[in-house]
Enzyme design. Structure first.
Site, PDB file in Angstrom:
ATOM      1  CB  CYS A 105      -0.969   0.042   1.472  1.00  0.00           C
ATOM      2  SG  CYS A 105      -1.714  -1.376   1.618  1.00  0.00           S
TER       3      CYS A 105
ATOM      4  CE  LYS B 226       7.023   0.311 -11.580  1.00  0.00           C
ATOM      5  NZ  LYS B 226       6.743  -0.377 -12.782  1.00  0.00           N
TER       6      LYS B 226
HETATM    7  C1  AGP Z   1       6.267  -6.160 -13.789  1.00  0.00           C
HETATM    8  O1  AGP Z   1       5.724  -5.956 -15.002  1.00  0.00           O
HETATM    9  C2  AGP Z   1       5.403  -6.752 -12.598  1.00  0.00           C
HETATM   10  N1  AGP Z   1       4.414  -5.571 -12.395  1.00  0.00           N
HETATM   11  C3  AGP Z   1       6.007  -7.274 -11.483  1.00  0.00           C
HETATM   12  O2  AGP Z   1       6.424  -8.755 -12.149  1.00  0.00           O
HETATM   13  C4  AGP Z   1       7.424  -6.920 -11.051  1.00  0.00           C
HETATM   14  O3  AGP Z   1       8.517  -7.131 -12.083  1.00  0.00           O
HETATM   15  C5  AGP Z   1       7.831  -7.741  -9.677  1.00  0.00           C
HETATM   16  O4  AGP Z   1       6.732  -7.515  -8.852  1.00  0.00           O
HETATM   17  C6  AGP Z   1       9.284  -7.381  -9.248  1.00  0.00           C
HETATM   18  O5  AGP Z   1       9.146  -5.857  -8.705  1.00  0.00           O
HETATM   19  P1  AGP Z   1      10.731  -5.216  -8.390  1.00  0.00           P
HETATM   20  O6  AGP Z   1      11.432  -4.948  -9.788  1.00  0.00           O
HETATM   21  O7  AGP Z   1      10.181  -3.860  -7.699  1.00  0.00           O
HETATM   22  O8  AGP Z   1      11.256  -5.827  -7.352  1.00  0.00           O
END
Ligand code: AGP
Length: 602
Positions: free
Chosen positions: A2, A597
């Protein structure tokens, strides 16, 4: 995962709304604010995205705490939205994380007669705090009661409360929290440092195991270690310094693009050089660490796991024993970490630097003596602090939930490190990347190619399933392409090695089945062409992403006119197609359903 944003400032509630909009990428099921007005806490909460709210009447106040939610426990409803107000109305609370032992606390509280109104794990904390206050006959929540209750929570949590006494108290364990201030002595709390940049000149990071307390009555701000009870020095860092380091411009508008994702896809043709900008020395250190390592691991989640997977693949191709670890499956590697781990290195990719699944494995590896090299796109993030050597991607803020330019930057970092280990000169790589950026710009500007991608995307919206074939140099590109298609246009896309096709998957190919094929001019081309003809023989429709056309291709998406960095260019058509498909279906490209994100919960 969040978003938390709090403010002690003139028009505090307005400031918090603006801050929440900047961190809404962290979770956007619902939102809420608790504002101190004439000694009382007023709540505003709604389901849906903040950006969709119009004509909000802001309360006049100097103290406000806000939250954007990504639901972990309890449906997406107004009642489950944070902040949660104490029954005695003396405080309101927000949480980022998961209370893993909430069920045992909940049943005890119910036995004690506590009446829950929400279905969240968060409200457990409110109930425990109220019981603690009762036990200590407190009218207002004390820091000791807050700490006592926090210590009863299992899991990684950051909890922030605002009280009717005009106090903000925040305890962090895991999910990120930073504090910023400006020359007007206004103070802000946030889940990420960039979101505060319009409001603050300097900032500091609250570390796990610390409590930060701000009293608006006398503007006193203190940080204490909750284990030792010792005061921690309060040293603010100039924010500009960090932004320069990360080469991050705060130009976070969409320009003429209809979505951040579309803008960030196009930015890929002019930010790849930033990945190596001013990092020649650092790359030399990383190369030595890898050369001297007994064992090299690579680690990441989601898209980052495909970038690290490709990095390990490239290192193995030059004879370095590199193992790809998907963070959520790390347990099976623990034995490997037990012997000689002090001579091991782990290369970690994370655009946010706050992914709980990733950081938890990093902390475990560190305890075993593994050296951590990280590549991150967020200054001041937890992963950078955990690393022995940390690279900033410097690709600028990536605000769309789906990772595009950050992923490409991570993948390029892996290609660079393997090129340098294979003997390439750093300056030659800069020239090569510069030339590639130019080819990419030409490719984006080619209307015929771009319109063809758009047409193919539109046709794909008529299908529920699509298969994505890659192999060798483009195997991980296929997996990432499939993820992009899934997470933005919600089509069921399955990525796998073309070599796997005849071992089962081909049973799913029937007349008209769309199959996306990534073809490089390499030793795997012949295998790819065989797979493509097997698909065609069963009536499948082959959409082939390649430099040159071929009669076997039902549709051909032409790649930029270069053999360099084909791993990078082969992914971009899927990034674009998923945008076009989502727009065609009326979906939110930047904030797709159920996603966030930064996944700061396990
Ligand atoms: C990417 O398009 C996804 N939203 C997700 O797989 C992301 O890559 C994953 O959660 C890792 O996030 P980070 O690079 O912030 O560690």
């Amino acid at each position: 995962m969040c978003g938390i944003y709090a403010s002690f400032s003139l028009n505090a509630e307005k400031r918090v709304f603006e801050g929440l909009k900047r961190i809404e990428y962290r979770g956007y099921d619902s939102w809420g604010v608790a504002t101190l007005v004439d000694g009382k806490l007023e709540l505003k909460k709604e389901v849906g995205k903040l950006s969709g709210q119009k004509n909000i009447k802001f309360a006049e106040s100097k103290l406000c705490l806000g939250h954007t939610r990504w639901a972990t426990h309890g449906e997406v409803t107004k009642i489950n939205a944070h902040p949660h107000l104490a029954k005695n109305k003396s405080f309101a609370l927000v949480q980022n994380g998961v209370v893993e032992n909430y069920q045992e606390h909940k049943s005890k509280l119910i036995d004690d007669g506590y009446n829950f109104i929400s279905k969240t794990d968060t409200e457990i904390i409110v109930g425990l705090l109220e019981k603690e206050m009762e036990h200590n006959s407190e009218k207002n929540l004390s820091t000791s009661s807050f700490i006592n209750v926090f210590n009863k929570l299992a899991g990684r949590n950051t909890v922030v409360v605002i009280t009717t006494q005009g106090r903000i108290m925040a305890i962090r364990d895991g999910s990120p929290l930073v504090v910023g201030r400006n020359s007007k002595r206004e103070l802000y709390f946030s889940s990420d440092v960039l979101s505060m940049s319009p409001d603050v000149d300097e900032y500091l990071v609250i570390n796990s195991g610390q409590i930060a307390v701000f009293n608006s009555s006398d503007s006193c701000f203190e940080i204490t270690d909750i284990k030792t009870g010792k005061r921690v020095g309060v040293e603010f860092i100039p924010l500009e310094h960090k932004l320069d380091l990360a080469n991050i411009t705060m130009d976070i508008g969409k320009d003429s693009y209809e979505s951040y994702m579309f803008k960030e896809i196009h930015e890929q043709s002019n930010m790849l050089l930033n990945v190596i900008r001013d990092s020649k020395q650092k790359f030399a250190v990383a190369v030595e660490m890898i050369k001297n390592a007994r064992q090299v691991f690579t680690l990441g989640c989601g898209s980052a796991s495909y970038a690290t997977g490709n990095t390990a693949y490239l290192l193995r191709k030059i004879g370095i024993l590199a193992l790809t670890v998907e963070a959520y499956e790390a347990n099976s590697y623990l034995e490997l970490l037990n012997n000689g781990s002090e001579k091991s290195v782990c290369i970690v990719f994370s655009q946010s630097g706050e992914t709980a699944d990733t950081n938890e494995v990093v902390e475990l590896m560190k305890r075993k003596g593994v050296k951590i090299i990280s590549v991150v796109n967020m200054p001041g993030s937890t992963l950078t602090q955990l690393s022995n050597l940390s690279f900033m991607l410097q690709v600028g803020p990536e605000l769309a939930v789906a990772s595009t330019k950050a992923f490409l930057g991570q993948a390029l970092w892996g290609i660079i490190i393997s090129d340098i280990l294979s003997g390439s000169k750093f300056n030659d790589l800069e020239i090569k990347i510069n030339e590639f950026e130019y080819k990419l710009k030409e490719w984006f500007a080619n209307k015929k190619i771009q319109n063809n991608i758009k047409k193919i995307a539109k046709n794909l919206t008529k299908h529920e399933h699509v298969f994505v074939l890659g192999r060798g140099d483009l195997y991980y590109a296929g997996l990432e392409s499939a993820l992009k298609l899934k997470e933005i246009s919600y089509i069921h896309a399955e990525g796998f090695s073309s070599g796997e096709l005849k071992h089962g998957v081909i049973a799913l190919i029937s007349k008209g089945t769309p199959v996306l094929c990534l073809v490089a001019e390499d030793e795997n081309k012949a295998n790819m062409l065989s797979a493509i003809s097997e698909v065609r023989a069963r009536g499948g429709k082959t959409i082939v992403i390649a430099k040159e056309n071929n009669e076997l291709y039902s549709n051909w998406i032409q790649l930029p006119d270069t053999n360099d960095y084909i791993f990078l260019s082969s992914i971009i058509p899927s990034q674009l197609m998923t945008c076009y498909m989502a727009v065609e279906k009326g979906y939110d490209v930047d904030k797709p359903r159920n996603l966030a994100k930064s996944v700061t919960v396990k």
